[in-house]
Design a protein around this motif. Structure first.
Motif, PDB file in Angstrom:
ATOM      1  N   SER A 168      25.936  30.447  38.061  1.00 53.65           N
ATOM      2  CA  SER A 168      26.209  29.091  38.542  1.00 53.65           C
ATOM      3  C   SER A 168      25.297  28.018  37.953  1.00 53.65           C
ATOM      4  CB  SER A 168      26.198  29.027  40.071  1.00 53.65           C
ATOM      5  OG  SER A 168      24.917  29.295  40.576  1.00 53.65           O
ATOM      6  N   ALA A 169      24.039  28.319  37.705  1.00 49.19           N
ATOM      7  CA  ALA A 169      23.138  27.295  37.162  1.00 49.19           C
ATOM      8  C   ALA A 169      23.620  26.825  35.785  1.00 49.19           C
ATOM      9  CB  ALA A 169      21.709  27.823  37.091  1.00 49.19           C
ATOM     10  N   GLU A 170      24.000  27.762  34.926  1.00 50.46           N
ATOM     11  CA  GLU A 170      24.465  27.389  33.585  1.00 50.46           C
ATOM     12  C   GLU A 170      25.839  26.715  33.633  1.00 50.46           C
ATOM     13  OE1 GLU A 170      22.727  27.419  30.663  1.00 50.46           O
ATOM     14  OE2 GLU A 170      21.070  27.920  32.010  1.00 50.46           O
ATOM     15  N   VAL A 171      26.711  27.187  34.520  1.00 53.67           N
ATOM     16  CA  VAL A 171      28.027  26.550  34.657  1.00 53.67           C
ATOM     17  C   VAL A 171      27.849  25.113  35.156  1.00 53.67           C
ATOM     18  CG1 VAL A 171      30.224  26.606  35.923  1.00 53.67           C
ATOM     19  CG2 VAL A 171      29.281  28.714  34.953  1.00 53.67           C
ATOM     20  N   GLU A 172      26.915  24.914  36.076  1.00 55.54           N
ATOM     21  CA  GLU A 172      26.671  23.558  36.583  1.00 55.54           C
ATOM     22  C   GLU A 172      26.135  22.637  35.485  1.00 55.54           C
ATOM     23  OE1 GLU A 172      24.315  21.533  40.299  1.00 55.54           O
ATOM     24  OE2 GLU A 172      25.416  23.395  40.618  1.00 55.54           O
ATOM     25  N   LYS A 173      25.319  23.166  34.583  1.00 58.73           N
ATOM     26  CA  LYS A 173      24.838  22.358  33.456  1.00 58.73           C
ATOM     27  C   LYS A 173      26.006  21.876  32.600  1.00 58.73           C
ATOM     28  CE  LYS A 173      20.333  24.559  32.941  1.00 58.73           C
ATOM     29  NZ  LYS A 173      19.530  25.452  32.079  1.00 58.73           N
ATOM     30  N   LEU A 174      27.014  22.715  32.447  1.00 59.73           N
ATOM     31  CA  LEU A 174      28.178  22.369  31.634  1.00 59.73           C
ATOM     32  C   LEU A 174      29.149  21.461  32.380  1.00 59.73           C
ATOM     33  CD1 LEU A 174      29.913  22.755  29.048  1.00 59.73           C
ATOM     34  CD2 LEU A 174      30.878  24.797  30.151  1.00 59.73           C
ATOM     35  N   LEU A 175      29.446  21.793  33.637  1.00 59.70           N
ATOM     36  CA  LEU A 175      30.513  21.093  34.377  1.00 59.70           C
ATOM     37  C   LEU A 175      30.011  19.988  35.305  1.00 59.70           C
ATOM     38  CD1 LEU A 175      32.762  24.144  35.331  1.00 59.70           C
ATOM     39  CD2 LEU A 175      32.991  22.582  33.380  1.00 59.70           C
ATOM     40  N   GLY A 176      28.718  19.958  35.588  1.00 59.15           N
ATOM     41  CA  GLY A 176      28.182  18.940  36.481  1.00 59.15           C
ATOM     42  C   GLY A 176      28.183  19.413  37.931  1.00 59.15           C
TER      43      GLY A 176
ATOM     44  N   PRO B 146      40.666  39.580  28.334  1.00 59.68           N
ATOM     45  CA  PRO B 146      41.994  39.104  28.709  1.00 59.68           C
ATOM     46  C   PRO B 146      41.840  37.791  29.481  1.00 59.68           C
ATOM     47  CG  PRO B 146      41.318  40.880  30.173  1.00 59.68           C
ATOM     48  CD  PRO B 146      40.237  40.737  29.118  1.00 59.68           C
ATOM     49  N   LEU B 147      42.682  36.862  29.218  1.00 60.14           N
ATOM     50  CA  LEU B 147      42.652  35.555  29.891  1.00 60.14           C
ATOM     51  C   LEU B 147      41.383  34.790  29.567  1.00 60.14           C
ATOM     52  CD1 LEU B 147      43.937  36.591  33.448  1.00 60.14           C
ATOM     53  CD2 LEU B 147      45.281  35.945  31.468  1.00 60.14           C
ATOM     54  N   SER B 148      41.183  33.751  30.325  1.00 59.60           N
ATOM     55  CA  SER B 148      40.026  32.879  30.240  1.00 59.60           C
ATOM     56  C   SER B 148      39.760  32.403  31.656  1.00 59.60           C
ATOM     57  CB  SER B 148      40.364  31.678  29.338  1.00 59.60           C
ATOM     58  OG  SER B 148      39.439  30.623  29.535  1.00 59.60           O
ATOM     59  N   PRO B 149      38.540  32.072  31.987  1.00 56.70           N
ATOM     60  CA  PRO B 149      38.342  31.486  33.308  1.00 56.70           C
ATOM     61  C   PRO B 149      39.001  30.108  33.415  1.00 56.70           C
ATOM     62  CG  PRO B 149      36.259  31.647  32.113  1.00 56.70           C
ATOM     63  CD  PRO B 149      37.302  32.301  31.271  1.00 56.70           C
TER      64      PRO B 149
ATOM     65  N   ARG C  18      32.566  27.677  25.571  1.00 50.55           N
ATOM     66  CA  ARG C  18      31.243  27.832  26.198  1.00 50.55           C
ATOM     67  C   ARG C  18      31.407  28.254  27.651  1.00 50.55           C
ATOM     68  NH1 ARG C  18      27.034  23.299  27.461  1.00 50.55           N
ATOM     69  NH2 ARG C  18      25.365  24.585  28.289  1.00 50.55           N
ATOM     70  N   LEU C  19      32.350  27.665  28.364  1.00 51.86           N
ATOM     71  CA  LEU C  19      32.618  28.067  29.745  1.00 51.86           C
ATOM     72  C   LEU C  19      33.038  29.533  29.786  1.00 51.86           C
ATOM     73  CD1 LEU C  19      32.961  27.404  32.774  1.00 51.86           C
ATOM     74  CD2 LEU C  19      35.331  26.766  32.234  1.00 51.86           C
ATOM     75  N   ASP C  20      33.931  29.928  28.896  1.00 50.51           N
ATOM     76  CA  ASP C  20      34.350  31.330  28.820  1.00 50.51           C
ATOM     77  C   ASP C  20      33.129  32.243  28.703  1.00 50.51           C
ATOM     78  OD1 ASP C  20      36.991  30.471  28.834  1.00 50.51           O
ATOM     79  OD2 ASP C  20      37.398  31.039  26.751  1.00 50.51           O
ATOM     80  N   ARG C  21      32.235  31.938  27.760  1.00 50.93           N
ATOM     81  CA  ARG C  21      31.059  32.794  27.528  1.00 50.93           C
ATOM     82  C   ARG C  21      30.152  32.838  28.754  1.00 50.93           C
ATOM     83  NH1 ARG C  21      34.051  32.650  23.637  1.00 50.93           N
ATOM     84  NH2 ARG C  21      35.088  34.084  25.027  1.00 50.93           N
ATOM     85  N   LEU C  22      29.942  31.708  29.409  1.00 55.29           N
ATOM     86  CA  LEU C  22      29.067  31.677  30.591  1.00 55.29           C
ATOM     87  C   LEU C  22      29.617  32.567  31.705  1.00 55.29           C
ATOM     88  CD1 LEU C  22      28.174  27.872  30.750  1.00 55.29           C
ATOM     89  CD2 LEU C  22      26.692  29.751  29.996  1.00 55.29           C
ATOM     90  N   VAL C  23      30.909  32.456  31.969  1.00 53.75           N
ATOM     91  CA  VAL C  23      31.527  33.264  33.021  1.00 53.75           C
ATOM     92  C   VAL C  23      31.522  34.735  32.612  1.00 53.75           C
ATOM     93  CG1 VAL C  23      33.688  33.711  34.269  1.00 53.75           C
ATOM     94  CG2 VAL C  23      32.888  31.353  33.950  1.00 53.75           C
ATOM     95  N   GLU C  24      31.877  35.018  31.370  1.00 50.09           N
ATOM     96  CA  GLU C  24      31.893  36.403  30.897  1.00 50.09           C
ATOM     97  C   GLU C  24      30.504  37.033  30.984  1.00 50.09           C
ATOM     98  OE1 GLU C  24      33.534  35.967  26.969  1.00 50.09           O
ATOM     99  OE2 GLU C  24      35.528  35.486  27.758  1.00 50.09           O
TER     100      GLU C  24
END
Length: 164
Positions: free
Chosen positions: A143-151, A101-104, A56-62
């Motif tokens: 950032s809003a969606e990443v913050e929902k995932l990571l806090g 390529p890679l992952s965040p 999920r983090l990968d998809r959000l960053v991508e």
């Protein structure tokens, strides 16, 4: 997707070391490993404990990077001391396309996505277990969606959250 040849690989990494004051280290006394830009947010990755959340983090960053790059934009995917690439984000990750390529998520090495002009991207720190997103346009997109995932983030603009 194309592999960076040795001359370009060195040029890109030299510029990254210089512009971000990159200091690779396993020692927490030397973290963060980059001078985090003014427009940046850094999160701990400690809450990610299973593959679906990492994906999920990968998809959000991508998705965030794709939205910022436009149809002809390219990114650099840098894997510290390993093969690095240039690629068009709109040309990867879809049906019948190569994977990103890679992952965040830094899995044992520093993993970096970087726009060609170095103005936006992500920096995954394997020992701090953190992810820094930088560049205002990218932050606005992701950032809003990443913050929902990571806090809550641990740093904003290179400063610890909760400090002046």
């Amino acid at each position: 997707m194309v592999e960076l040849l040795e001359t370009e690989y060195r040029r890109v990494w030299d510029r990254f070391y210089d512009e971000f004051t990159f200091r690779p280290s396993t020692s927490s006394f030397k973290w963060p490993a980059i001078k985090e830009p003014i427009a940046s947010v850094t999160w701990s990755l400690a809450v990610l404990d299973d593959d679906p959340e990492c994906e999920r983090l990968d998809r959000l960053v991508e998705q965030g990077l794709k939205s910022c790059m436009g149809p002809s934009g390219t990114l650099l995917a840098l894997d510290w001391q390993h093969t690095s690439y240039r690629f068009a984000p709109l040309g990867v990750g879809g049906p019948g396309q190569l994977a990103w390529p890679l992952s965040p998520y830094p899995d044992g090495d520093y993993y970096i996505y970087l726009s060609e002009d170095f103005r936006m991207g992500s920096f995954g720190h394997p020992w701090e277990k953190s992810l820094c997103l930088f560049g205002q346009e990218f932050l606005d997109a992701a950032s809003a969606e990443v913050e929902k995932l990571l806090g809550q983030p641990i740093r904003r603009s290179g400063r610890a959250v909760g400090t002046a």
